[in-house]
Design a protein around this motif. Sequence first.
Motif, PDB file in Angstrom:
ATOM      1  N   LEU B  81       0.826  -1.215   0.000  1.00  0.00           N
ATOM      2  CA  LEU B  81       0.000   0.000   0.000  1.00  0.00           C
ATOM      3  C   LEU B  81       0.860   1.264   0.000  1.00  0.00           C
ATOM      4  N   LEU B 122      -9.573  -0.467  -3.104  1.00  0.00           N
ATOM      5  CA  LEU B 122      -9.729   0.880  -2.536  1.00  0.00           C
ATOM      6  C   LEU B 122     -11.112   1.403  -2.907  1.00  0.00           C
ATOM      7  N   GLU B 123     -11.486   2.507  -2.266  1.00  0.00           N
ATOM      8  CA  GLU B 123     -12.804   3.118  -2.546  1.00  0.00           C
ATOM      9  C   GLU B 123     -12.853   3.718  -3.952  1.00  0.00           C
ATOM     10  N   GLY B 141     -13.658   5.776   1.890  1.00  0.00           N
ATOM     11  CA  GLY B 141     -12.272   5.920   2.325  1.00  0.00           C
ATOM     12  C   GLY B 141     -12.107   5.458   3.767  1.00  0.00           C
ATOM     13  N   VAL B 144     -11.890   1.732   4.101  1.00  0.00           N
ATOM     14  CA  VAL B 144     -10.582   1.217   3.739  1.00  0.00           C
ATOM     15  C   VAL B 144      -9.560   1.541   4.833  1.00  0.00           C
ATOM     16  N   ASP B 145      -9.583   2.774   5.292  1.00  0.00           N
ATOM     17  CA  ASP B 145      -8.595   3.190   6.294  1.00  0.00           C
ATOM     18  C   ASP B 145      -8.699   2.350   7.563  1.00  0.00           C
TER      19      ASP B 145
END
Lengths: 250, 394
Positions: B81, B122-123, B141, B144-145
């Motif tokens: 990432l 990811l978004e 987001g 994902v975070d």
Amino acid sequence: MSRAPAIEAVDVSRTYQLDGVSVPALRGVSLTVGAGDYVALIGPSGSGKSTLMHLLGGLDRPTAGRLVIGGREVGTLSPPELARLRNETIGFVFQAFHLLPRTSAVDNVALPLVYRGVGARQRRERAAAMLGRVGLGHRLHHRPNQLSGGEQQRVAIARALVTDPTVLLADEPTGNLDSTTGAAVLELLERLNTESGVALVMVTHDAEVAARARRRIAMRDGVVVADSAALPGEASVLGEARPADGGGGR
Amino acid sequence: MRLAEAWRVAWDALRANRMRSALTMLGVVIGVASVVLLVAIGTGTKQRVEQQVEGLGSNLLLVVPGRLDVGSAPAVSPLTLQDVDAVGRVVGDPSRVAVTVASGATVRAGNREDFTTVQGVLETTPTVFARELGRGRYLTGSDVDTGRRVAVLGDSVARSLFPDREAVGQQINVAGVRFRVIGVFVPLGQSLGVDRDDEVHIPVTAAQRLYGTQRVDAIAVKAPDRERIDELGERIVAELNGRHPGTEFSAVTQEQILGVLGDILGILTGVLAAIAGISLLVGGVGVSNIMLVSVRERTREIGLRKAVGARPRDIGVQFLLEAVLLTSVGGLTGMALGVGGALLVAALSPIPAAVTWWSLALAFGVSAAVGIVFGVVPAQRAGRLDPVVALRAE
């Protein structure tokens, strides 16, 4: 009659190569077939009369000697030229008829005209007219297997004459027919010979048949042993017999 | 002899031996039909793949480790990432960068289960790949975070796990971990027999935890414009090469993917056509064989035709036309069967098939040529027959 000869053979020989061995079938034959002649070619099997027929008909070329058919020297002609010569000057009648199966009488008769480039309509007209002359005007669309032996041979005769040839070569034309039918076919050939002036050369075993010809050529061992045209008073006087021992393998 | 006359004679000869002619033709029919059909399938597949690659979205760059080339093996990805963030900086817009870490997994809901592809993403995925949501929402987001255990289902997965219930809001179990369904994609349908709706998207962070890995398989970038897409690719590759010395990376565009796929499918189509061509060749040998038989059978006819004035060429042409007629009638029948077969395959199976005019022209031309090539020897033999010998034949 003093027309130009239809066929002229001078000292003609034909030798076959069989497995490397030379087999002479004709050994120096000279004869002339005049226009309108009626010739019977006789002799035992192996005497060379079939070979001579093939040469006279332009189906084969001599290995030696001079053979002129319809004014053309056969030895100098290529296969296509020979084919054209056959088409224009010779008519063949075979013992086994040799008609195309599955093909109507009229189309069988028209076959030689196909190779002369005559159009379909005209071919059929001429073939139908010719079939009329041999007495089969009512059988135009019959196939060979729907015709009797005598009728089949008449179709073959019509086919031989449809191109208006100068010589009609008949190889045992009555050999596959009973005597009555054979006689009728023979009469037809003689009538056509008289009417249209086509020279008739006929190979035959039958002494009675041979006796009807105006001229008889007898063969033995590849040479002509007797030619009645050598006698005075015949239609053609140009044919001549050679001695039996003469001119082999030239 | 006139040519029209020769055609008629050839046609009559074939009709006289209907069964034999039909069986001889069959070899050519099968050969031509398989050429037409297989080329149609190859062409159809190529067209379908091209549509799909183009359907991925425009101005797409795929960044993968290793080289994208025919025959190269996929490399194990060293990408993480952190690399994705670096690529985002190179591009200047992180929302144009998508990733995937994919694995097959069994997904359960109640007593139902489905083995499917679970993709960590990811978004940004809907933007980069132009995917649309049918219902619910996509990953955010913050999903994902935080590695939140939420999932977006492909249409097939949703139908399979929740045949009689709305999937959104339900719980699913992915490899023993519970996820909440937050959305379902609009169906994409099938391609090349593969169900494109058989997938589950979860946050890439959750996927990495699930699979116990730090890697991402591939990075996709939607370039801001088409003109500088190659230059952008080079900059991304340079960045990644700097971060992973000793590993090669490739940034490939759709055109390049199309080129590679086109090469593969072109080879495939060629191989298929060649195999079909062999059967056409075998059919040609059959034609040659039967023509030799025919010449022998009709030796007396040939003799007679020669006696009445046929030149060697007339006889040769007659038999050659017979062979050509055999193969071209066989060729036309084979074309009809091939086209029919292609339409049937396209209608009844997931395999695409597109008949192209050039394959028809080629098949017909080749079958006529087969007739000439395999008819020449028998025709010459017929033309050269000695009339005296031929007339005597039994």
